[in-house]
Scaffold this motif. Structure first.
Motif, mmCIF file in Angstrom:
data_model
loop_
_atom_site.group_PDB
_atom_site.id
_atom_site.type_symbol
_atom_site.label_atom_id
_atom_site.label_comp_id
_atom_site.label_asym_id
_atom_site.label_seq_id
_atom_site.Cartn_x
_atom_site.Cartn_y
_atom_site.Cartn_z
ATOM 1 N N LEU A 132 7.425 1.762 2.205
ATOM 2 C CA LEU A 132 7.519 0.370 1.752
ATOM 3 C C LEU A 132 8.752 0.108 0.885
ATOM 4 O O LEU A 132 8.949 -1.014 0.414
ATOM 5 C CB LEU A 132 6.257 -0.015 0.972
ATOM 6 N N GLY A 133 9.573 1.128 0.651
ATOM 7 C CA GLY A 133 10.821 0.932 -0.074
ATOM 8 C C GLY A 133 10.710 0.963 -1.582
ATOM 9 O O GLY A 133 11.630 0.522 -2.280
ATOM 10 N N TYR A 134 9.622 1.509 -2.114
ATOM 11 C CA TYR A 134 9.440 1.525 -3.565
ATOM 12 C C TYR A 134 10.474 2.416 -4.264
ATOM 13 O O TYR A 134 10.781 2.203 -5.439
ATOM 14 C CB TYR A 134 8.033 2.007 -3.916
ATOM 15 N N PHE A 135 11.001 3.411 -3.564
ATOM 16 C CA PHE A 135 11.951 4.328 -4.189
ATOM 17 C C PHE A 135 13.396 3.839 -4.073
ATOM 18 O O PHE A 135 14.303 4.473 -4.600
ATOM 19 C CB PHE A 135 11.831 5.719 -3.557
ATOM 20 N N GLU A 136 13.617 2.729 -3.391
ATOM 21 C CA GLU A 136 14.969 2.200 -3.231
ATOM 22 C C GLU A 136 15.327 1.273 -4.382
ATOM 23 O O GLU A 136 14.503 0.481 -4.834
ATOM 24 C CB GLU A 136 15.086 1.434 -1.911
ATOM 25 N N GLU A 137 16.572 1.372 -4.834
ATOM 26 C CA GLU A 137 17.022 0.535 -5.941
ATOM 27 C C GLU A 137 17.186 -0.917 -5.506
ATOM 28 O O GLU A 137 16.904 -1.840 -6.245
ATOM 29 C CB GLU A 137 18.338 1.069 -6.497
#
Length: 418
Positions: free
Chosen positions: A413-418
């Motif tokens: 889900l992209g939680y680790f992307e800045e």
């Protein structure tokens, strides 16, 4: 110390300051009864266990008394009293920097009555909070509430909340959010000036539990061979996560008021609920502890609920259903009060949750272990103040099993992307 006709029971009650006495409660009863009273006996006991409360001290006061006009007719009343910490230590020294009592008194005496009045205007009888009998922002600060236990309420203890309980909590939250959204759109400053919560106010060097979530989680997954593949993602997110979180929490205060803006509860977790059952049926639920309310995206509370209120199975299987349920009640409330402005869609609420994903990730790293501590009846102060206790809690195979399912989902889900 208390008066000669008084008794104290429990660890907190045995250290009761002198000003919590019969005369204090007599003034409250005189006002509530509209008559002078004579107190026959005051019994003080601790109002919560160590797993239930950290930011303040709670007492339960059971009072036997009679009206001076009817001296032979004894009455019994019970109150719960909340005071700030008065013994030296971390809780007194550092939590005093928070506007906890100022926030809660404003909520109980100004904001919640306004929200209640708007709901009542359109026939909605929802009860949003316990009745308050007294409050003081003079030192020592305190608030006195009705005792919900005598009305048949109980805390949710050493178990996860049921789906029915969580939905009722979300329904009440949605009503508060919706009316505060309407009031904010109309320029109500009583709603928009709440801006302090623990994370954006305290010096986190004094509360490393709020500072070192990523560090702790890295230690946990480093010991699990099948989870070590996530370490590069943790190392990447560690560089930007906390500044992102502060930007999100301070967005409204800093004038970034795009999207949906509401008054958040700010500490929306399982121990801030009490439930009332009659014949094994859930009849009512009460939201408690409006101490860290903050104006901003509803995602502040929604991510908090995901981590600190939902059960593990709800996090994995019911997130979409519960988000839709919350949004539908938010929309229905605005329709009920005949709000003429834009009513946020489910797509817009989902966008808020997505935009605040770094807040959600921070909460998982920092507070997920507290959810399990609540369910297991573990002393809250130990978890707050001891990294060893938090690491020991993460050794619980139930948490590790959930992380094995949760971490890939967060990655996708992209939680680790800045």
């Amino acid at each position: 110390m208390v008066n000669a006709g008084s008794e104290s029971h429990g660890e907190d009650a045995s250290n009761t300051p002198e000003w919590i006495n019969e005369e204090f409660f007599k003034r409250i009863l005189d006002k509530d009864e509209s008559d002078n009273v004579k107190i026959n006996k005051l019994l003080l006991s601790s109002g919560s266990s160590k797993i239930d409360n950290y930011a303040s001290v709670l007492y339960r006061a059971k009072i036997k008394y009679a009206l001076c006009s009817q001296p032979n007719q004894e009455k019994i009343r019970s109150f719960v009293m909340k005071t700030e910490h008065f013994e030296e230590g971390l809780q007194k020294d550092k939590l005093g920097e928070m506007a906890i009592f100022e926030t809660e008194v404003r909520m109980y005496t100004i904001v919640l009555p306004m929200i209640k009045a708007k709901l009542r205007e359109f026939g909605d009888q929802t009860v949003l909070a316990p009745k308050i009998f007294h409050s003081s922002l003079e030192m020592p600060r305190n608030i006195v509430f009705e005792d919900l236990v005598t009305e048949g309420y109980s805390i949710i203890s050493e178990r996860p909340g049921s789906l029915e309980e969580i939905k009722l909590a979300l329904k009440k939250l949605a009503k508060i959010h919706a009316i505060s959204y309407q009031m904010a759109q109309m320029g109500n400053k009583d709603i928009t000036t709440f801006n302090k919560t623990y994370v954006n106010t305290l010096n986190l060097d004094d509360f490393v539990v709020l500072r070192d979530g990523v560090k702790l989680m890295k230690k946990v997954i480093s010991d699990q061979p099948d989870l070590q593949k996530y370490l590069p993602h943790f190392e990447s997110v560690e560089k930007f996560l906390f500044p992102k979180v502060l930007d999100l929490l301070n967005a409204a205060k800093n004038g970034k008021r795009s999207g949906v803006q509401v008054l958040n509860h700010g500490d929306f977790h399982m121990k801030n609920l009490m439930v009332k059952y009659v014949d094994n049926e859930l009849k009512e639920l009460m939201l408690l502890d409006y101490q860290t309310c903050i104006f901003g995206s509803p995602a502040i509370d929604l991510h908090y609920a995901f981590v600190m209120m939902y059960s593990p199975s709800m996090r994995l299987e019911k997130m979409d259903e519960l988000l839709y349920y919350y949004t539908k009640n938010f929309q229905d409330t605005l329709h009920t009060v005949q709000y003429k402005g834009h009513i946020p869609t489910i797509t817009e609420i989902r966008e808020e949750v997505r935009d605040y994903r770094h807040w959600g990730l921070y909460l998982i790293f920092t507070l997920l272990c507290f959810n399990y501590a609540f369910m297991d009846g573990i002393d809250l102060s130990k978890i707050v103040e001891s990294e060893a206790a938090r690491l020991a809690l993460f050794a619980n195979t139930k948490i590790l099993d959930e992380l094995r399912l949760l971490l890939p989902r967060l990655l996708y889900l992209g939680y680790f992307e800045e």
